[in-house]
Motif scaffolding. Structure first.
Motif, short mmCIF file in Angstrom:
data_model
loop_
_atom_site.label_atom_id
_atom_site.label_comp_id
_atom_site.label_asym_id
_atom_site.label_seq_id
_atom_site.Cartn_x
_atom_site.Cartn_y
_atom_site.Cartn_z
N ARG A 1 0.84 -1.21 0.00
CA ARG A 1 0.00 0.00 0.00
C ARG A 1 0.87 1.27 0.00
N TYR A 2 1.96 1.25 0.75
CA TYR A 2 2.81 2.46 0.77
C TYR A 2 4.13 2.27 0.02
N LEU A 3 4.59 1.01 -0.14
CA LEU A 3 5.87 0.83 -0.84
C LEU A 3 5.78 1.21 -2.32
N HIS A 4 4.68 0.83 -2.97
CA HIS A 4 4.55 1.17 -4.39
C HIS A 4 4.54 2.69 -4.62
N PRO A 5 3.73 3.45 -3.85
CA PRO A 5 3.79 4.92 -4.05
C PRO A 5 5.18 5.50 -3.78
N ILE A 6 5.86 4.97 -2.75
CA ILE A 6 7.21 5.48 -2.45
C ILE A 6 8.13 5.26 -3.65
N PHE A 7 8.12 4.03 -4.19
CA PHE A 7 9.00 3.72 -5.32
C PHE A 7 8.58 4.48 -6.58
N LEU B 1 8.96 -3.76 -8.70
CA LEU B 1 8.68 -5.04 -9.38
C LEU B 1 8.93 -6.23 -8.45
N ARG B 2 10.02 -6.18 -7.69
CA ARG B 2 10.34 -7.30 -6.80
C ARG B 2 9.34 -7.43 -5.66
N VAL B 3 8.87 -6.28 -5.14
CA VAL B 3 7.85 -6.32 -4.07
C VAL B 3 6.57 -6.95 -4.62
N ALA C 1 7.06 -10.77 -4.96
CA ALA C 1 7.31 -11.56 -3.74
C ALA C 1 5.98 -12.13 -3.21
N LYS C 2 6.08 -13.30 -2.56
CA LYS C 2 4.84 -13.97 -2.15
C LYS C 2 4.41 -13.61 -0.73
N ASP C 3 5.32 -13.69 0.25
CA ASP C 3 4.89 -13.44 1.63
C ASP C 3 5.27 -12.03 2.09
N ILE C 4 4.60 -11.61 3.15
CA ILE C 4 4.72 -10.21 3.60
C ILE C 4 6.14 -9.88 4.10
N GLU C 5 6.79 -10.87 4.77
CA GLU C 5 8.16 -10.61 5.27
C GLU C 5 9.12 -10.37 4.10
N THR C 6 8.96 -11.18 3.05
CA THR C 6 9.85 -10.99 1.89
C THR C 6 9.59 -9.64 1.24
N LYS C 7 8.31 -9.29 1.11
CA LYS C 7 7.97 -7.99 0.51
C LYS C 7 8.59 -6.86 1.35
N ALA C 8 8.44 -6.99 2.68
CA ALA C 8 8.98 -5.95 3.57
C ALA C 8 10.50 -5.87 3.44
N GLY C 9 11.16 -7.05 3.40
CA GLY C 9 12.62 -7.09 3.29
C GLY C 9 13.10 -6.44 2.01
#
Lengths: 133, 469
Positions: A5-11, A55-57, A60-68
């Motif tokens: 929700r916030y990572l895509h706008p940031i990027f 693109l990588r976020v 990614a499948k799980d939330i921890e990976t997306k966050a990392g």
């Protein structure tokens, strides 16, 4: 909890500012390649890391990976922005690149720093993933 | 995640930061982390200052050749030791306990990291930090060499006290800054020199032969190359620290060396930070001085404390602070006492520095040659196991390192650091294999590994009494 929700706008914002910086870099390069070099050296990596992060976020499948992934790529945005904040106001770039271009990039660099901090802190606070993953 | 990381972690980390036990799988980091932490260590004297010095000694063609050849040598050595750390998850000290025995690992680790890095180079680089800050602002009271050494030393202690997370944090923030600064130095050098063609034709101020310059490049980072396991042990996959190390040494190191060298070549022999300030880099010059020293010197303290903590009955945090205060005090004393010189101190460190590569050579020979000859699979070679017996002293390792260090450092012509490394490697491989064939044991005494890893008895006793370490 949705870190996308916030990572895509940031990027997205970082990437657009990176493209703007790169366009300015080409213009400044035309006037003085020694100064224009800096615009490209900072803007192009930020645009690429933002695009890659988004693109990588998404993939990614799980939330921890997306966050990392979000934290890793936000670090690149923050640290290249930090470099810009230090170097764009320097006398060499103000004189050779033009005060308007140099100070505009200083402001853009400050925005990158703020976006980078948010992109590191929020996923860490939401998921507990280390900020130095 | 490899097989060994899937099993339950049976260790007790009594000393903290996994100084004497394998790193917990949940603390393993990504390839990006490894790359940034390695580059953070590099991004200072080792490359930028060194490159700036080479710019006064070589023309541009030779500068590029020296940077590439020197970096290639360092990349091979560091990759070999990083792979060991990535496989085992254990520190340089624990790894050295195989080719030198437990006491040997402790003493050589103390010589290489505890004394050389933690006390010696920390003090020297803190003093150099004061000198650089003084160069940048000669009239400011806070930039007096002694005063700057004090606040610089304290600054560098902060991230070392936090531990690996602190080192990572600073590297994440500053490594891209150094990549940009080296690029800026490159561009400003070309500008000051009047264009790339003119830069190629500039004659150096203090010319030296190419072989001497390659020696300097190798010498800049060979000690770092032998202790890469201290960072590599945090890798998720054994190959990650190898990739991270090779990329940073083969790409970033020549880039830093040539970038910094171009600026001093173009400006006719000025220190890199001062050259940046004169050329108009503004805050960039201060950032290079402050963050450059900080990212390297906190690693010196960190590696030193990992070894000192085995000798001193205090927590790693307290040891780091004590080490940092002593190093800062030495730097400040030299800074305040006009005319004082660090030369005798640096000479002593250089003597130790001639043995460090020999130690690395012995380690590489033991892991890649002797244990290969014994038909032990790579992932089993240094894997620490509870109940396993480790020699207290491995006499072959001691002999090879001492003889290799003396011959390579003082008697054999060429690159001293590389000579020591190769001689240590060759002597150990020959002695160990011949002894094995003759049925002669390499070890004196035996130590049984417990769940506390290689922690000293006093650590185990205090931990079991519930005392805070």
């Amino acid at each position: 909890m949705n870190v996308e929700r916030y990572l895509h706008p940031i990027f997205l914002i970082s990437m657009v500012l990176g493209i703007i910086g790169a366009i300015m870099g080409v213009i400044v390069w035309g006037k003085d390649p020694y100064a224009g070099f800096l615009w490209l050296l900072i803007s192009v990596p930020i645009a690429l890391f933002s695009l890659g992060g988004s693109l990588r976020v998404k993939m990614a499948k799980d939330i921890e990976t997306k966050a990392g992934i979000g934290i890793q790529h936000s670090w690149w945005v923050l640290s290249f922005g930090f470099s810009g904040l230090i170097l764009f106001p320097a006398p060499f770039f103000v004189q050779h690149g033009g005060a308007g271009y140099a100070y505009s990039m200083t402001v853009i660099s400050l925005i990158w720093v703020i976006l980078g901090i948010i992109g590191i802190y929020k996923p860490h606070a939401d998921t507990g993933v280390s900020i130095t993953i | 995640m490899d097989e060994e990381h899937k099993v339950k972690w049976p260790w007790v980390d009594a000393l903290g930061d996994y100084a004497v036990v394998p790193v917990h799988p949940k603390e393993r980091r990504t390839l990006t982390n490894q790359f940034l932490v390695f580059t953070g260590v590099l991004a200072c004297i080792a490359a930028l200052w060194g490159g700036g010095a080479l710019g006064t000694q070589l023309n541009l063609t030779n500068l590029i050749i020296a940077a590439i050849v020197g970096s290639a040598i360092v990349s091979v050595i560091g990759a070999l030791t990083a792979y060991i750390g990535g496989h085992t998850g254990t520190s340089t000290y624990v790894n050295l306990s195989r080719p030198f025995g437990r006491y040997g690992g402790f003493l050589w680790g103390l010589a290489a990291a505890g004394i050389t890095c933690g006390l010696g180079w920390f003090a020297v680089e803190t003093w150099l930090f004061g000198v650089m800050i003084h160069d940048l602002a000669p009239n400011a009271w806070w930039a007096n060499v002694g005063v700057a050494s004090i606040w610089g030393g304290l600054l560098m202690m902060t991230t070392a006290v936090i531990g690996y997370k602190g080192l990572s944090f600073l590297s994440y923030l500053t490594v891209p800054l150094f990549i940009v600064l080296a690029g800026v130095a490159f561009a400003m050098g070309v500008y000051q020199g009047g264009g790339i063609e003119k830069i190629f034709s500039i004659k150096p101020v203090n010319p030296v032969p190419l072989s001497v310059a390659i020696t300097s490049v190798v010498g800049l980072y060979i000690a770092g190359a032998t202790i890469t396991a201290d960072v590599g042990r945090f890798a998720k996959r054994p190959r990650d620290p190898v990739i991270a190390w090779v990329v940073q040494v083969m790409v970033i190191m020549p880039y830093f060396l040539v970038g910094a060298g171009m600026l001093t070549l173009g400006m006719g022999g000025t220190r890199i930070t001062a050259a940046l300030l004169i050329a108009g880099a503004g805050l960039g010059a201060y950032a290079m001085a402050i963050f450059g020293q900080w990212t390297t010197n906190d690693n010196n303290l960190y590696s030193g404390a990992l070894n000192w903590v085995l000798l001193v009955p205090l927590s790693k945090r307290t040891v780091t602070i004590i080490e940092g205060v002593i190093g800062t005090a030495i730097a400040a004393y030299v800074g305040f006492a006009a005319g004082a010189s660090l030369d005798p101190f640096i000479n002593f460190l250089n003597i130790l520095g001639k043995f460090v590569p020999a130690v690395g050579g012995v380690l590489i020979a033991d892991f890649y040659v002797y244990r290969w000859y014994k038909k032990i699979p790579a992932h089993e070679r240094y894997a620490l196991k509870i109940g396993e017996k480790i020699g207290e002293i491995n006499w072959a390792g001691w002999l090879s390192a001492i003889v290799g260090g003396i011959l390579g450092g003082w008697y054999v012509p060429g690159i001293a650091a590389l000579n020591s490394l190769i001689l240590g490697f060759v002597f150990y491989a020959i002695i160990a294999i011949l002894c094995d064939k003759a049925g002669i044991s390499l070890y004196i005494g035996k130590y049984t590994v417990t769940k506390y890893g290689l922690a000293p008895t006093w650590v185990v006793k205090r931990y079991e009494r519930g005392e805070k370490l």
